[in-house]
Write a protein that holds these residues in place. Sequence first.
Motif, mmCIF file in Angstrom:
data_model
loop_
_atom_site.group_PDB
_atom_site.id
_atom_site.type_symbol
_atom_site.label_atom_id
_atom_site.label_comp_id
_atom_site.label_asym_id
_atom_site.label_seq_id
_atom_site.Cartn_x
_atom_site.Cartn_y
_atom_site.Cartn_z
ATOM 1 N N GLY A 404 0.843 -1.196 0.000
ATOM 2 C CA GLY A 404 0.000 0.000 0.000
ATOM 3 C C GLY A 404 0.876 1.243 0.000
ATOM 4 N N ARG A 405 1.936 1.223 0.798
ATOM 5 C CA ARG A 405 2.851 2.375 0.861
ATOM 6 C C ARG A 405 3.559 2.568 -0.475
ATOM 7 N NH1 ARG A 405 4.690 1.238 7.103
ATOM 8 N NH2 ARG A 405 2.745 2.075 7.945
ATOM 9 N N ALA A 406 3.961 1.462 -1.077
ATOM 10 C CA ALA A 406 4.637 1.556 -2.372
ATOM 11 C C ALA A 406 3.680 2.126 -3.422
ATOM 12 C CB ALA A 406 5.147 0.178 -2.804
ATOM 13 N N ALA A 407 2.423 1.707 -3.357
ATOM 14 C CA ALA A 407 1.434 2.194 -4.339
ATOM 15 C C ALA A 407 1.250 3.698 -4.197
ATOM 16 C CB ALA A 407 0.099 1.471 -4.153
ATOM 17 N N VAL A 408 1.228 4.182 -2.951
ATOM 18 C CA VAL A 408 1.076 5.621 -2.710
ATOM 19 C C VAL A 408 2.299 6.372 -3.251
ATOM 20 C CG1 VAL A 408 1.005 7.396 -0.929
ATOM 21 C CG2 VAL A 408 -0.438 5.382 -0.731
ATOM 22 N N ALA A 409 3.479 5.830 -2.981
ATOM 23 C CA ALA A 409 4.710 6.485 -3.434
ATOM 24 C C ALA A 409 4.713 6.596 -4.954
ATOM 25 C CB ALA A 409 5.930 5.709 -2.941
ATOM 26 N N GLU A 410 4.256 5.554 -5.604
ATOM 27 C CA GLU A 410 4.280 5.521 -7.066
ATOM 28 C C GLU A 410 3.257 6.492 -7.662
ATOM 29 O OE1 GLU A 410 3.239 2.213 -10.314
ATOM 30 O OE2 GLU A 410 4.391 1.480 -8.581
ATOM 31 N N LYS A 411 2.098 6.533 -7.069
ATOM 32 C CA LYS A 411 1.016 7.348 -7.618
ATOM 33 C C LYS A 411 1.179 8.826 -7.288
ATOM 34 C CE LYS A 411 -4.032 7.463 -7.785
ATOM 35 N NZ LYS A 411 -4.181 7.619 -9.219
ATOM 36 N N GLY A 412 1.828 9.082 -6.157
ATOM 37 C CA GLY A 412 1.917 10.468 -5.695
ATOM 38 C C GLY A 412 0.675 10.807 -4.900
ATOM 39 N N SER A 413 0.821 11.732 -3.958
ATOM 40 C CA SER A 413 -0.302 12.000 -3.073
ATOM 41 C C SER A 413 -0.215 13.420 -2.576
ATOM 42 C CB SER A 413 -0.246 11.032 -1.894
ATOM 43 O OG SER A 413 -1.064 11.497 -0.856
#
Length: 583
Positions: A404-413
């Motif tokens: 989940g953390r990796a997905a956030v890092a990749e997508k940007g937030s």
Amino acid sequence: MADPLHLVTEVARRALSEAAGLPEDQVDPVVRPSDRADLQVNGALALAKRVGSTPRQLAEAVVAGGGFASTCAAAEVAGPGFVNLTLRSEFIAGLCVDAAADPHVGVSPAGHRERVVVDYSAPNIAKEMHAGHLRSTVIGDALVRLLAFLGHDVRRENHVGDWGTPFGMLIEHLVDEGGLAAAATMHVADLNVFYREARTKFDASEEFRERARRRVTLLQGRRDPETMALWQALVGQSMAHFEWVYRTLGVLLTKADLAGESQYQDGMPAVLERLDAAGLLADSDGAKVVWVPGFTNRDGDPLPLIVQARTGGFNYATSDLACVIDRTERLGRTLLLYVVGTPQAQHLSMVFAVAGMAGFLVPPARAVHVNFGSVLGDDRKMLRSRSGDPVTFVELVDEAVQRGRAAVAEKGSDVPADQLDALGAAIGIGALKYAELSSDRIKDYVFDWQRMLAFEGNTGPYLQYAHARICSILRRAAADAGGDGGAPDGVAPILDDPHERALALAALRFDSAVHDAASTFSPHRLCTYLFDLAQTFTAFYEHCPVLKAPEPARTSRLALCRLTARVLATGLGLLGIDAPERM
Ligand code: ARG
């Protein structure tokens, strides 16, 4: 009920009963959503013959009665005898206002409130939880939330495996390892290793087997303080581990919900006495059994439920029967839900049948096996880790958070840096839970990290993102209005555009979706609904500008946005999934 379907069903029932000259409880108007109109009344087709009419004539009479005037702008007979209904926009808008003002967002309470017990999670002590327990935990928790939301009195019970012969070898192994002092330093990840080591010794050494047997006797006697302390230490270590899992997953279970097998031991002699008194107890090869009509083994021979082994020991079935008595007679529960994998179907149906025959489970009280299929890897075999061992619960939960953390890092937030970890965890855990919940529970489901974490498709992150996007629209509106007034209360939405109308109707269907998921114990139905609502919102947003629209459309559309966001957040909450306002 907020869903126009229910309100119109009652109107149509009255109209059909008058037209057919039958009492209301004898007619079923069969109202369904339709492609041709908002709703369709199909009940005339089945009823016409019985009252000596044709479906079309009966349908004409239903319309002629005029009962639809207050809810429908048009009621027209079509085809062989359907009635197509177009709802009045003011009627829909009024329901939206009511739903927006309702803490339950339009979901009506259950008509008949039950005293329910949900038996779920139920891992085994001194053994790590595995992927199969994840399903029970996640599905059971969603059912607890759904049923409680509808006003049922719900009791959670975690029927952990904390008793039985394996504890003989486990305790002896603990003694060899240093006893109580060793238990205190035992690590979560060592539990499976610990169990396997004990098993290996048990298989290899007659001396160890003998010690284990003696220890079981001491444990069953419950009097030896040293044995009880060692047992308690094993249970305590495991529980600490399970509690970490529940906390991280955001599951409602706590220590207070513990209802392990050990708690039913005292009730087991009474089970035998009562079965005997009811004339149900029989001997089979020295064991005490109950013959249950309708159950056979693989060769087609009658299959008994064994309640006392030849050696005098009670077993899983005996403790489950004592547990039924506890739930119905002591706790006064009328609905017993067992969220347990399909492999235990035969065991549970035999237990329920015997409980019925013996009078432990008297209608209207009933027990339901809320069964579920296995978790499969992408090779379509039981999910395994790289080492070939079954994947443990801790591994899954840890990995969900990391991914989940990796997905956030990749997508940007746009959340502040110090909240990124929490957001990543919410997305990872949400994705994992949603994947468990969105497929029909009775089917096996294929575990696929990539798919469950995608921001597109029927996934947790997609729904969380849809919700966060609406929250951001509402925030911008609030900022424009100088802090408040972005979407004032009590606004009746204007439903001139078909996309506005579709969104309003979709939001109002939340009511039926929750009832439907709860009454079939099938959380996936709520998932399907939420996904559909999110898609309806996307179509609305593509066609209907919100912030740039002129008044009064702007305020009206903001009200629709706010209602949709509340349904999404409440719906995800019922699934046990966080709905962050920023992503
Ligand atoms: N501990 C059991 C297992 O892991 C599940 C218990 C389910 N509940 C029950 N009342 N039998 O398989």
